[in-house]
Design a protein around this motif. Structure first.
Motif, PDB file in Angstrom:
ATOM      1  N   LEU A   1     -15.685 -11.580  -1.084  1.00  0.00           N
ATOM      2  CA  LEU A   1     -15.216 -10.229  -1.353  1.00  0.00           C
ATOM      3  C   LEU A   1     -15.391  -9.911  -2.836  1.00  0.00           C
ATOM      4  N   HIS A   2     -15.455  -8.633  -3.172  1.00  0.00           N
ATOM      5  CA  HIS A   2     -15.643  -8.241  -4.572  1.00  0.00           C
ATOM      6  C   HIS A   2     -14.571  -8.851  -5.466  1.00  0.00           C
ATOM      7  N   PHE A   3     -13.300  -8.775  -5.023  1.00  0.00           N
ATOM      8  CA  PHE A   3     -12.241  -9.242  -5.908  1.00  0.00           C
ATOM      9  C   PHE A   3     -12.170 -10.762  -5.980  1.00  0.00           C
ATOM     10  N   GLN A   4     -12.789 -11.460  -5.043  1.00  0.00           N
ATOM     11  CA  GLN A   4     -12.880 -12.914  -5.145  1.00  0.00           C
ATOM     12  C   GLN A   4     -14.028 -13.343  -6.058  1.00  0.00           C
ATOM     13  N   ASP A   5     -15.120 -12.582  -6.019  1.00  0.00           N
ATOM     14  CA  ASP A   5     -16.349 -12.991  -6.693  1.00  0.00           C
ATOM     15  C   ASP A   5     -16.513 -12.436  -8.101  1.00  0.00           C
TER      16      ASP A   5
ATOM     17  N   ARG B   1     -11.366   4.659  -2.406  1.00  0.00           N
ATOM     18  CA  ARG B   1     -12.135   4.496  -3.638  1.00  0.00           C
ATOM     19  C   ARG B   1     -12.272   5.818  -4.382  1.00  0.00           C
ATOM     20  N   GLU B   2     -12.412   6.916  -3.631  1.00  0.00           N
ATOM     21  CA  GLU B   2     -12.500   8.230  -4.270  1.00  0.00           C
ATOM     22  C   GLU B   2     -11.176   8.621  -4.910  1.00  0.00           C
TER      23      GLU B   2
ATOM     24  N   VAL C   1      -2.703   1.361  -7.224  1.00  0.00           N
ATOM     25  CA  VAL C   1      -3.610   1.665  -6.120  1.00  0.00           C
ATOM     26  C   VAL C   1      -3.167   0.823  -4.933  1.00  0.00           C
ATOM     27  N   GLU C   2      -2.830   1.483  -3.823  1.00  0.00           N
ATOM     28  CA  GLU C   2      -2.387   0.743  -2.636  1.00  0.00           C
ATOM     29  C   GLU C   2      -3.340   0.935  -1.466  1.00  0.00           C
ATOM     30  N   SER C   3      -3.845  -0.182  -0.958  1.00  0.00           N
ATOM     31  CA  SER C   3      -4.572  -0.197   0.303  1.00  0.00           C
ATOM     32  C   SER C   3      -3.548  -0.479   1.399  1.00  0.00           C
ATOM     33  N   GLY C   4      -2.879   0.568   1.853  1.00  0.00           N
ATOM     34  CA  GLY C   4      -1.726   0.413   2.728  1.00  0.00           C
ATOM     35  C   GLY C   4      -2.050   0.154   4.181  1.00  0.00           C
ATOM     36  N   ASP C   5      -3.301   0.437   4.573  1.00  0.00           N
ATOM     37  CA  ASP C   5      -3.640   0.317   5.991  1.00  0.00           C
ATOM     38  C   ASP C   5      -3.808  -1.123   6.450  1.00  0.00           C
ATOM     39  N   VAL C   6      -3.896  -2.092   5.524  1.00  0.00           N
ATOM     40  CA  VAL C   6      -3.940  -3.498   5.929  1.00  0.00           C
ATOM     41  C   VAL C   6      -2.661  -3.844   6.697  1.00  0.00           C
ATOM     42  N   ASP C   7      -1.551  -3.383   6.186  1.00  0.00           N
ATOM     43  CA  ASP C   7      -0.259  -3.657   6.821  1.00  0.00           C
ATOM     44  C   ASP C   7      -0.177  -3.029   8.207  1.00  0.00           C
ATOM     45  N   TRP C   8      -0.636  -1.791   8.335  1.00  0.00           N
ATOM     46  CA  TRP C   8      -0.592  -1.113   9.637  1.00  0.00           C
ATOM     47  C   TRP C   8      -1.430  -1.876  10.654  1.00  0.00           C
ATOM     48  N   ALA C   9      -2.599  -2.349  10.230  1.00  0.00           N
ATOM     49  CA  ALA C   9      -3.478  -3.102  11.126  1.00  0.00           C
ATOM     50  C   ALA C   9      -2.836  -4.410  11.560  1.00  0.00           C
ATOM     51  N   ASN C  10      -2.205  -5.109  10.615  1.00  0.00           N
ATOM     52  CA  ASN C  10      -1.605  -6.396  10.954  1.00  0.00           C
ATOM     53  C   ASN C  10      -0.354  -6.243  11.812  1.00  0.00           C
ATOM     54  N   HIS C  11       0.406  -5.175  11.598  1.00  0.00           N
ATOM     55  CA  HIS C  11       1.532  -4.904  12.496  1.00  0.00           C
ATOM     56  C   HIS C  11       1.047  -4.688  13.926  1.00  0.00           C
ATOM     57  N   SER C  12      -0.145  -4.136  14.072  1.00  0.00           N
ATOM     58  CA  SER C  12      -0.714  -3.888  15.398  1.00  0.00           C
ATOM     59  C   SER C  12      -1.403  -5.115  15.970  1.00  0.00           C
ATOM     60  N   ASN C  13      -1.437  -6.210  15.184  1.00  0.00           N
ATOM     61  CA  ASN C  13      -2.180  -7.404  15.596  1.00  0.00           C
ATOM     62  C   ASN C  13      -3.612  -7.052  15.972  1.00  0.00           C
ATOM     63  N   ASN C  14      -4.263  -6.279  15.102  1.00  0.00           N
ATOM     64  CA  ASN C  14      -5.616  -5.785  15.365  1.00  0.00           C
ATOM     65  C   ASN C  14      -6.553  -6.343  14.294  1.00  0.00           C
TER      66      ASN C  14
ATOM     67  N   SER D   1     -12.265  -1.929   3.105  1.00  0.00           N
ATOM     68  CA  SER D   1     -12.099  -0.610   2.495  1.00  0.00           C
ATOM     69  C   SER D   1     -11.413  -0.731   1.137  1.00  0.00           C
ATOM     70  N   GLY D   2     -10.347  -1.539   1.069  1.00  0.00           N
ATOM     71  CA  GLY D   2      -9.681  -1.767  -0.203  1.00  0.00           C
ATOM     72  C   GLY D   2     -10.576  -2.486  -1.192  1.00  0.00           C
ATOM     73  N   ASP D   3     -11.395  -3.406  -0.700  1.00  0.00           N
ATOM     74  CA  ASP D   3     -12.315  -4.145  -1.557  1.00  0.00           C
ATOM     75  C   ASP D   3     -13.357  -3.214  -2.159  1.00  0.00           C
ATOM     76  N   ASP D   4     -13.828  -2.246  -1.374  1.00  0.00           N
ATOM     77  CA  ASP D   4     -14.742  -1.233  -1.900  1.00  0.00           C
ATOM     78  C   ASP D   4     -14.068  -0.418  -3.003  1.00  0.00           C
ATOM     79  N   ALA D   5     -12.778  -0.111  -2.806  1.00  0.00           N
ATOM     80  CA  ALA D   5     -12.039   0.624  -3.836  1.00  0.00           C
ATOM     81  C   ALA D   5     -11.931  -0.209  -5.108  1.00  0.00           C
ATOM     82  N   PHE D   6     -11.692  -1.509  -4.959  1.00  0.00           N
ATOM     83  CA  PHE D   6     -11.653  -2.386  -6.129  1.00  0.00           C
ATOM     84  C   PHE D   6     -12.994  -2.355  -6.858  1.00  0.00           C
ATOM     85  N   ALA D   7     -14.090  -2.427  -6.116  1.00  0.00           N
ATOM     86  CA  ALA D   7     -15.417  -2.389  -6.732  1.00  0.00           C
ATOM     87  C   ALA D   7     -15.627  -1.087  -7.496  1.00  0.00           C
ATOM     88  N   ALA D   8     -15.139   0.009  -6.934  1.00  0.00           N
ATOM     89  CA  ALA D   8     -15.260   1.304  -7.609  1.00  0.00           C
ATOM     90  C   ALA D   8     -14.436   1.347  -8.886  1.00  0.00           C
TER      91      ALA D   8
END
Length: 548
Positions: A168-172, A457-458, A478-491, A501-508
């Protein structure tokens, strides 16, 4: 070059060079193996490649948070002052001072990890060291296992099983000093009762106290968990509370332990000052950006105070400088606020107390009217607009705010008020989540949902543009809040998509920093507020190949 043109070019770079202003996915229509994994697992409730919760025979046996250790990445600074030999978890007196008591089996003379409250202290240290731009990037609900799943899906290989990781961008990213560590997120307690109308805490001790037992939960995020019930507060050996997003956000923003559901209020009900307000008093401009509703736990805690996280309209009032139940005289308000919540109307909402105003759940109509510069307010308002591209709406508002020296308020959203969910393949076409008794229907987005909204990112770039135009010294969440929603849904499909999506925002954000003065004056801390309970049993299953 206009802000709109810059956004378009940035989008092109991130997507590999193809310039477009449409939300129509640029990826070719190919088989979607991760979506199939998710749909099959949600339907049959079984999976050989992974599961959520302590039961390996069931795909979903736990749908909320856990007490796992959480990754922290720093850029423009290191973590030496808080980890390893400097960890407060090696010092009984420091632990007792933090929690107000000494939690059972929480002292660890060999702790490499630190505490979530140290993230607050790191931000404070950055500003005190002379950093002019301090950015806190929060992936809500992204633990180490969630990060690894996304890295595998993006890179197409299983490259690591411990440590910082790669893919991922923030790892690399190595364009500046960077560091990696992990922290405890446990709250002061769970089970505290409050009165929203009186803004008081009723039972300060709650029902279950916090703490972290590394013998049961592991001394690193990738260590085996010896008691599968421990991370979810059900251990018969040592029951300790796991955090919610409000308590953990308070730790990140104000540097204290508190009860679950608190918004910058300590366990006794007293106000805690978030770093944004402290820095604002010192002359910093401050901004908040989120992919979910503007006054949810993490963005709300960036600036507001309240005894309960669900008092959304009052939390927003604090953010935009309007009189609130906690601050009848009003706070100064943030310089930039961009997020979701648009279109979420309610006639009643008992959780918000007697002063709830019918209309938008997160923003009372009268407050929106009052802040608009067209009515003498301080904010250029950019709302989702029928038939107009969100990028265009936001770009025009950014240019106006910069030209006129005004603040910026952006209000967008689709279903449930969040931005459309990106899936693992880069599209916006979620599949079913786990439901009871049947799989839960997936969200479906119209062309208008995609076109009339913006992407994280925008939002982030827009915020930095306006903040920089107002002051060379600024703080931004900057909050990528949808990670939590996805994990609550076990999706897993939504989870991976949200991280990407959050990683793209970090790159931006990184690209903007490099083009606007570089890292000498900038510090960025990237972390999560808590974890969930996903186990990746067969990681190669997430490699997206066309022959699956």
């Amino acid at each position: 070059m206009s802000f709109c043109s810059r956004l378009t070019m940035l989008f092109a770079i991130l997507m590999g060079g193809a310039v477009t202003t449409s939300w129509t996915p640029l990826l070719a229509q190919v088989p979607d193996p991760i979506a199939k994994l998710q749909a099959d697992a949600a339907t049959t409730r079984t999976s050989d490649w992974g599961h959520w919760g302590s039961d390996p025979d069931t795909y979903s046996s736990w749908k909320t948070h856990s007490n796992r250790l959480i990754p922290v990445y720093s850029f423009g600074m290191d973590l030496q002052s808080v980890r390893g030999e400097n960890s407060l978890y090696r010092d009984a007196a420091a632990i007792e001072k933090l929690y107000g008591y000494l939690p059972e089996k929480t002292l660890n003379p060999n702790a490499e990890y630190f505490d979530q409250t140290d993230v607050y202290r790191l931000q404070k240290q950055a500003a005190e060291s002379g950093k002019k731009r301090v950015i806190l990037f929060v992936f809500d609900g992204m633990d180490w296992d969630t990060t690894r799943a996304a890295a595998i899906a993006k890179s197409g290989r299983v490259a690591y099983d411990q440590g910082r990781g790669e893919g991922l961008h923030f790892q690399d990213y190595r364009g500046t000093t960077t560091d990696f560590g992990y922290c405890v997120t446990s709250p002061h307690n769970d089970g505290t009762n409050v009165s929203v109308d009186k803004q008081i805490v009723v039972n300060p001790d709650g029902k279950v106290r916090g703490g972290y037992d590394p013998e049961l939960g592991g001394d690193s995020p990738w260590s085996p968990i010896k008691d599968a019930d421990y991370p979810i507060g059900k251990s018969k050996q040592n029951r300790q509370a796991y955090t919610d997003s409000a308590s953990s956000a308070t730790s990140l923003m104000s540097g204290i332990k508190t009860y679950n559901a608190s918004m910058n209020v300590n366990s006794m009900g007293r106000e805690a000052l978030p770093i944004a307000r402290t820095l604002q008093e010192d002359g910093f401009a401050v901004g908040v950006v989120t992919s979910v509703p503007i006054s949810h736990a993490t963005p709300g805690c960036a600036y507001a105070n309240n005894v309960h996280r669900n008092d959304y309209q009052d939390l927003t009032r604090d953010l935009i400088g309007r009189p609130s139940i906690y601050h009848p005289g009003g706070l100064p308000g943030v310089d930039v606020l961009i997020g979701g919540g648009w279109g979420m109307d309610k006639d009643t909402d008992g959780a918000q107390g007697k002063n709830f105003v019918p209309g938008n759940r997160y923003l009372a109509p009268e407050d929106l009217e009052a802040i608009d510069i067209q009515n003498g307010g301080k904010y250029v308002v950019a709302q989702r607009t029928n038939g107009v591209a969100g990028t265009e709406v936001l770009s025009k508002a950014v240019e106006q705010a910069k030209t006129d020296g005004k603040r910026l308020f952006g209000f967008f959203g689709a279903q449930a008020g969040h931005l459309p969910f990106q899936t693992a393949d880069g599209n916006y076409d979620p599949v079913v989540s786990v439901g009871n008794p049947k799989p839960a229907k997936a969200e479906v987005y119209s062309e208008a949902d995609r076109v009339e909204n913006v992407q994280l990112r925008e939002m982030a770039v827009a915020a930095m543009e306006v903040l920089q135009s107002k002051n060379e010294r600024w703080w931004l969440l900057v909050e990528s809040g949808d990670v939590d929603w996805a994990n609550h849904s076990n999706n897993i499909d939504n989870s991976i998509g949200a991280v990407l999506s959050g990683d793209d925002a970090f790159a931006a954000v990184v690209q903007w920093i490099e083009q606007n003065g570089g890292w000498d004056d900038t510090a960025l801390i990237l972390t999560a507020d808590h974890g969930h309970y996903f186990h990746l049993v067969r990681p190669e299953a997430l490699i997206q190949t066309l022959d699956k």
